[in-house]
Design a protein around this motif. Structure first.
Motif, short mmCIF file in Angstrom:
data_model
loop_
_atom_site.label_atom_id
_atom_site.label_comp_id
_atom_site.label_asym_id
_atom_site.label_seq_id
_atom_site.Cartn_x
_atom_site.Cartn_y
_atom_site.Cartn_z
N ALA A 40 0.80 -1.32 -0.02
CA ALA A 40 0.04 0.07 -0.12
C ALA A 40 0.73 1.45 0.09
O ALA A 40 0.57 2.39 -0.67
N ALA A 41 1.92 0.98 0.66
CA ALA A 41 2.90 2.27 0.91
C ALA A 41 3.55 2.56 -0.39
O ALA A 41 3.85 3.81 -0.81
N LEU A 42 3.92 1.80 -1.31
CA LEU A 42 4.57 1.70 -2.45
C LEU A 42 3.76 1.99 -3.72
O LEU A 42 4.26 2.49 -4.78
N GLY A 43 2.57 1.49 -3.53
CA GLY A 43 1.81 1.56 -4.79
C GLY A 43 2.19 0.84 -5.89
O GLY A 43 2.40 -0.25 -6.06
N ALA A 44 2.22 1.68 -6.97
CA ALA A 44 2.59 1.25 -8.36
C ALA A 44 4.01 0.70 -8.41
O ALA A 44 4.59 -0.10 -9.30
#
Length: 297
Positions: A27-31
């Protein structure tokens, strides 16, 4: 850096434990969350590049605070955890590796490391219940320091050995003593289902300057049963890794359990032995690695 696995929405996710809570890496890094960052095992196999991404994220969390990652923060107390390494290729144990433990069991000091193994079915996690088998009336606890290999090691020297470590964790090498001692081979009493709780964290090697200078403790229902230091090991972590690597190739994710200190029930006089029973709460605590707690049923 403290890495862990937790369950969410039917999936196992990778998290970093921080003072702000657990940060969901995906969730923190996303893509930018590459496939090799889906779990500890994948990150270790991918090498320094993956671990550097996690370290950079950990640094950002420290600098920017939890509010900057609001959608990725989880309350650790509410999480269902998984083992901090999900599928180690090897689970290698070292027996009688603390001097005072060998003495309490009236065993000779080993000349070479005593190696045996557990299997993946024995893996369990912080907060999980561990089932006492119906076939045993002498199930025992064993607080241990776990070494998780970070890169392929073959015939490494003791001086280089710690360079091959990915991280360290708490381990409870649960042992059914009556089954263990039934024959000269210890496997049966060591590898029952759930008999290897590990975690809650894999603490990366850079956060543990000296693995042989750590306080190690075990409590049962709050009563201290083991209270020692990893400095009492007969064969230290460097020696163990080097010795094993001269006989088999160690690969990323492999778990080495380095032995237990004095204070296990097997070392008590027979009239004072109180083996684990239904409802007992066992906690393994090692300096800097957190606390691993399991209820026995």
């Amino acid at each position: 850096m403290k890495l862990l696995h937790f369950q969410e929405e039917g999936r196992t996710k990778l998290g970093i434990s921080t003072v702000h809570g657990v940060i969901d890496v995906g969730a923190a890094l996303g893509a930018n969350a590459a496939p090799e960052l889906k779990d500890v095992d994948s990150a270790l196999k991918a090498g320094n590049k993956a671990l550097d991404v996690l370290r950079a994220l950990d640094s950002r969390i420290i600098e920017e605070g939890g509010a900057a990652f609001a959608g990725a923060v989880r309350n650790e107390e509410e999480l269902t955890l998984e083992p901090c390494v999900l599928q180690p290729g090897k689970l290698i144990c070292v027996g009688l590796n603390y001097r005072r433990h060998a003495e309490e069991t009236n065993s000779p000091i080993p000349t070479y490391p005593i190696l045996f193994n557990k299997f993946e079915n024995a893996l369990s996690a912080h907060g999980r219940e561990v089932t006492i088998p119906k076939t045993s009336i002498k199930t025992d606890y064993e607080a241990e320091l776990g070494i998780v290999i970070g890169r392929t090691a073959f015939e490494v020297s003791p001086e280089e050995a710690l360079d091959y470590v990915g991280g360290y964790c708490n381990v409870n090498d649960v042992s059914a003593r009556d089954l263990q001692m039934r024959t000269s081979q210890w496997l049966l009493g060591k590898s029952l289902d759930g008999f290897c709780p590990i975690g809650p964290y894999l603490v990366t090697a850079d956060a543990v300057p000296d693995p042989n200078a750590l306080g190690i403790r075990c409590t049962v229902n709050g009563e201290v049963r083991q209270n020692s230091n990893t400095g009492d090991m007969i064969f230290d972590c460097r020696t163990i890794i080097s010795y094993i690597s001269h006989h088999m190739t160690l690969r990323p994710g492999d778990l080495i359990m380095t032995g237990t200190p004095e204070g296990v029930m097997m070392g008590y006089p027979e009239d004072r032995q109180k083996y684990l029973k239904h409802g007992d709460i066992v906690t393994v605590d090692i300096d800097g690695l957190g606390s691993l707690t399991n209820r026995f049923v």
